[in-house]
Design a protein around this motif. Sequence first.
Motif, PDB file in Angstrom:
ATOM      1  N   ASN A 110       0.825  -1.194   0.000  1.00 40.67           N
ATOM      2  CA  ASN A 110       0.000   0.000   0.000  1.00 40.67           C
ATOM      3  C   ASN A 110       0.865   1.253   0.000  1.00 40.67           C
ATOM      4  OD1 ASN A 110      -2.642  -0.938  -0.057  1.00 40.67           O
ATOM      5  ND2 ASN A 110      -2.750  -1.176   2.159  1.00 40.67           N
ATOM      6  N   ILE A 111       0.378   2.326  -0.638  1.00 40.95           N
ATOM      7  CA  ILE A 111       1.005   3.638  -0.533  1.00 40.95           C
ATOM      8  C   ILE A 111       0.289   4.397   0.571  1.00 40.95           C
ATOM      9  CG2 ILE A 111       1.529   5.809  -1.700  1.00 40.95           C
ATOM     10  CD1 ILE A 111       1.436   4.287  -4.353  1.00 40.95           C
ATOM     11  N   ASN A 112       1.037   4.782   1.609  1.00 39.08           N
ATOM     12  CA  ASN A 112       0.440   5.513   2.712  1.00 39.08           C
ATOM     13  C   ASN A 112       0.232   6.985   2.342  1.00 39.08           C
ATOM     14  OD1 ASN A 112       0.555   3.143   4.170  1.00 39.08           O
ATOM     15  ND2 ASN A 112       2.499   3.662   5.150  1.00 39.08           N
ATOM     16  N   SER A 113      -0.587   7.677   3.117  1.00 36.54           N
ATOM     17  CA  SER A 113      -0.948   9.057   2.820  1.00 36.54           C
ATOM     18  C   SER A 113       0.256   9.991   2.940  1.00 36.54           C
ATOM     19  CB  SER A 113      -2.058   9.518   3.767  1.00 36.54           C
ATOM     20  OG  SER A 113      -2.422  10.849   3.517  1.00 36.54           O
ATOM     21  N   THR A 114       0.480  10.824   1.907  1.00 31.48           N
ATOM     22  CA  THR A 114       1.561  11.804   1.881  1.00 31.48           C
ATOM     23  C   THR A 114       1.037  13.101   1.268  1.00 31.48           C
ATOM     24  OG1 THR A 114       3.234  10.083   1.596  1.00 31.48           O
ATOM     25  CG2 THR A 114       3.884  12.331   1.043  1.00 31.48           C
ATOM     26  N   ASN A 115       1.292  14.257   1.911  1.00 30.59           N
ATOM     27  CA  ASN A 115       0.844  15.544   1.392  1.00 30.59           C
ATOM     28  C   ASN A 115       2.016  16.320   0.811  1.00 30.59           C
ATOM     29  OD1 ASN A 115       0.278  18.724   2.100  1.00 30.59           O
ATOM     30  ND2 ASN A 115      -1.539  17.644   1.357  1.00 30.59           N
ATOM     31  N   MET A 116       1.793  16.945  -0.365  1.00 32.12           N
ATOM     32  CA  MET A 116       2.829  17.725  -1.045  1.00 32.12           C
ATOM     33  C   MET A 116       2.251  19.079  -1.431  1.00 32.12           C
ATOM     34  SD  MET A 116       5.322  15.468  -1.234  1.00 32.12           S
ATOM     35  CE  MET A 116       6.415  16.006  -2.528  1.00 32.12           C
ATOM     36  N   THR A 117       3.037  20.158  -1.282  1.00 32.98           N
ATOM     37  CA  THR A 117       2.615  21.500  -1.665  1.00 32.98           C
ATOM     38  C   THR A 117       3.701  22.165  -2.495  1.00 32.98           C
ATOM     39  OG1 THR A 117       3.505  22.434   0.374  1.00 32.98           O
ATOM     40  CG2 THR A 117       1.182  21.794   0.379  1.00 32.98           C
ATOM     41  N   CYS A 118       3.279  23.159  -3.300  1.00 26.44           N
ATOM     42  CA  CYS A 118       4.239  23.862  -4.151  1.00 26.44           C
ATOM     43  C   CYS A 118       3.744  25.283  -4.424  1.00 26.44           C
ATOM     44  CB  CYS A 118       4.444  23.108  -5.459  1.00 26.44           C
ATOM     45  SG  CYS A 118       5.727  23.813  -6.525  1.00 26.44           S
TER      46      CYS A 118
END
Length: 266
Positions: A110-118
């Motif tokens: 599974n890919i766990n939750s990750t947040n990205m901003t730019c």
Amino acid sequence: MKKYLAFTGMLGFMLANSQVVMGGSTPLNSHTQLELQNSGQKVLILPVAENETILPKYNSSQPDKYDDDATMEAMLMYNKSESLTKVYDGTKWEQAFNAKNKSTTWTRANINSTNMTCLSTSDLFGQLLQLCSSDNLKFSVPQNSSQFSDYLSVVRDSETFRIRQKGLYRINFNVLFSGFTAGFDFNGARITIVVVVNGVEKAYMSGKASPFINVGNYLVSTDGVLFLDVNNDVKFRLVLDGSSWSISSYNFGGTTESSVSIERVL
């Protein structure tokens, strides 16, 4: 003197051909020299190394990290940092006790939750500011699930796959991500997944989110092929790049649709 020599010879012969049994009284196999028998809750505790640098014969200057010593072949130790029992083959330490009866040609996680901003700005002369985050994706392997396997490789930590079998691999990547992009050109935000093997970037999977002002959910699937060797460490780095005068924020993974599979094809 002759009697003493004869007695010493007989004693040496008996010791050389004797069998030692621990946990029982009668050997179960005539070929064993040291036999460990278990009746009830009895265990064998192996010598422990905190990490690979503590394993005997470790030498960081060697290509395989270890000095050669044939006299130490078949030595066992438990590596705590990898949660693996290792065996020394005379040249290096390898994983011991592979489950042959459970071997498959693929691993899935599974890919766990990750947040990205730019945040990105520019003028007529080029980019002025780009504050964008990047990070290694985190994984988890559900226990007792027939849809997931951890036999081909092992999730060494939440970011790393360690390969157990040499071969040509198909890497399939599926991720559901959601968020928004707000910008003022036609490019939108570029999202790139970088496959990193032993710290070296080997493959790229890239796509773009919609430009201008857009909020939505996206399901992306892609494939790549790499040659991987035994004990290669594989990571997936997520990179979010913004276009001029834009702000983006997305959350990746954390859903049943988001997974990575690594399949040996040759």
